[in-house]
Design a protein around this motif. Structure first.
Motif, PDB file in Angstrom:
ATOM      1  N   LEU A   5       0.864  -1.183   0.000  1.00 24.77           N
ATOM      2  CA  LEU A   5       0.000   0.000   0.000  1.00 24.77           C
ATOM      3  C   LEU A   5       0.895   1.226   0.000  1.00 24.77           C
ATOM      4  O   LEU A   5       1.822   1.325   0.816  1.00 24.77           O
ATOM      5  N   VAL A   7       0.792   5.249   0.551  1.00 24.04           N
ATOM      6  CA  VAL A   7      -0.027   6.308   1.143  1.00 24.04           C
ATOM      7  C   VAL A   7       0.624   7.651   0.818  1.00 24.04           C
ATOM      8  O   VAL A   7       1.825   7.832   1.043  1.00 24.04           O
ATOM      9  N   ASP A  41      -1.501  -1.071  -4.149  1.00 22.54           N
ATOM     10  CA  ASP A  41      -2.673  -0.206  -4.080  1.00 22.54           C
ATOM     11  C   ASP A  41      -2.201   1.172  -3.647  1.00 22.54           C
ATOM     12  O   ASP A  41      -1.214   1.298  -2.909  1.00 22.54           O
ATOM     13  N   TYR A  42      -2.915   2.192  -4.078  1.00 20.67           N
ATOM     14  CA  TYR A  42      -2.572   3.565  -3.715  1.00 20.67           C
ATOM     15  C   TYR A  42      -3.711   4.180  -2.913  1.00 20.67           C
ATOM     16  O   TYR A  42      -4.873   4.029  -3.280  1.00 20.67           O
ATOM     17  N   CYS A  43      -3.352   4.865  -1.858  1.00 19.41           N
ATOM     18  CA  CYS A  43      -4.300   5.635  -1.055  1.00 19.41           C
ATOM     19  C   CYS A  43      -3.797   7.072  -1.066  1.00 19.41           C
ATOM     20  O   CYS A  43      -2.915   7.441  -0.284  1.00 19.41           O
ATOM     21  N   ALA A  54      -9.659   7.794   5.436  1.00 23.73           N
ATOM     22  CA  ALA A  54      -9.334   7.157   4.161  1.00 23.73           C
ATOM     23  C   ALA A  54      -8.175   6.177   4.317  1.00 23.73           C
ATOM     24  O   ALA A  54      -8.178   5.090   3.721  1.00 23.73           O
ATOM     25  N   GLU A  57      -9.399   3.036   6.142  1.00 25.97           N
ATOM     26  CA  GLU A  57     -10.171   2.219   5.202  1.00 25.97           C
ATOM     27  C   GLU A  57      -9.246   1.435   4.277  1.00 25.97           C
ATOM     28  O   GLU A  57      -9.444   0.246   4.033  1.00 25.97           O
ATOM     29  N   ALA A  58      -8.218   2.089   3.768  1.00 30.59           N
ATOM     30  CA  ALA A  58      -7.285   1.411   2.867  1.00 30.59           C
ATOM     31  C   ALA A  58      -6.498   0.327   3.601  1.00 30.59           C
ATOM     32  O   ALA A  58      -6.312  -0.772   3.077  1.00 30.59           O
ATOM     33  N   ARG A  61      -8.632  -2.825   4.186  1.00 30.41           N
ATOM     34  CA  ARG A  61      -9.254  -3.451   3.014  1.00 30.41           C
ATOM     35  C   ARG A  61      -8.581  -4.770   2.646  1.00 30.41           C
ATOM     36  O   ARG A  61      -9.242  -5.720   2.244  1.00 30.41           O
ATOM     37  N   TYR A  64      -1.469  -6.197   3.892  1.00 26.97           N
ATOM     38  CA  TYR A  64      -0.305  -5.620   3.231  1.00 26.97           C
ATOM     39  C   TYR A  64       0.970  -6.079   3.912  1.00 26.97           C
ATOM     40  O   TYR A  64       1.065  -6.104   5.135  1.00 26.97           O
TER      41      TYR A  64
END
Length: 120
Positions: A5, A7, A41-43, A54, A57-58, A61, A64
């Protein structure tokens, strides 16, 4: 391969600033993940729109193996408190994930690989 992830601050949500160069660098960074077969994934958060929510939530999900925290959050002194919150949110919601720091949006895969190679 482990999932990562990233961020960071959403460059499109910063007023009075041209986001295009950073968006292009992010796209090049995403391609580097793909080239290495790493799922990322990108947040990208808007600072005025509950960034902590946010990020939680990431983080919750998926599982990681590594969380890369971008320089927009880390290096801009007015965001020091947010940076501290992000570190603690990762510790709370993804306690088994390594934490990595990039030097630019393009080298997020390199930052993650430093930890993924170690099997963290």
């Amino acid at each position: 391969m482990a999932r990562v992830l990233v961020v960071g601050v959403d460059p499109a949500k910063i007023q009075g600033w041209d986001p295009e160069p950073v968006q292009a660098a992010i796209a090049r960074g995403q391609a580097r993940f793909e080239d290495r077969g790493i799922e990322a994934d990108y947040c990208l958060v808007a600072l005025e729109e509950n960034p902590e929510g946010a990020i939680v939530e990431a983080l919750t999900r998926k599982d990681y193996a590594c969380v890369v925290i971008g320089g927009g959050i880390r290096t801009h002194e007015p965001l020091l408190e947010l940076f501290e919150k992000v570190i603690n949110l990762v510790r709370q919601h993804a306690p088994d994930a390594a934490i990595a720091f990039n030097a630019s949006p393009e080298d997020c895969a390199d930052a993650a690989m430093r930890w993924l190679r170690q099997g963290v």
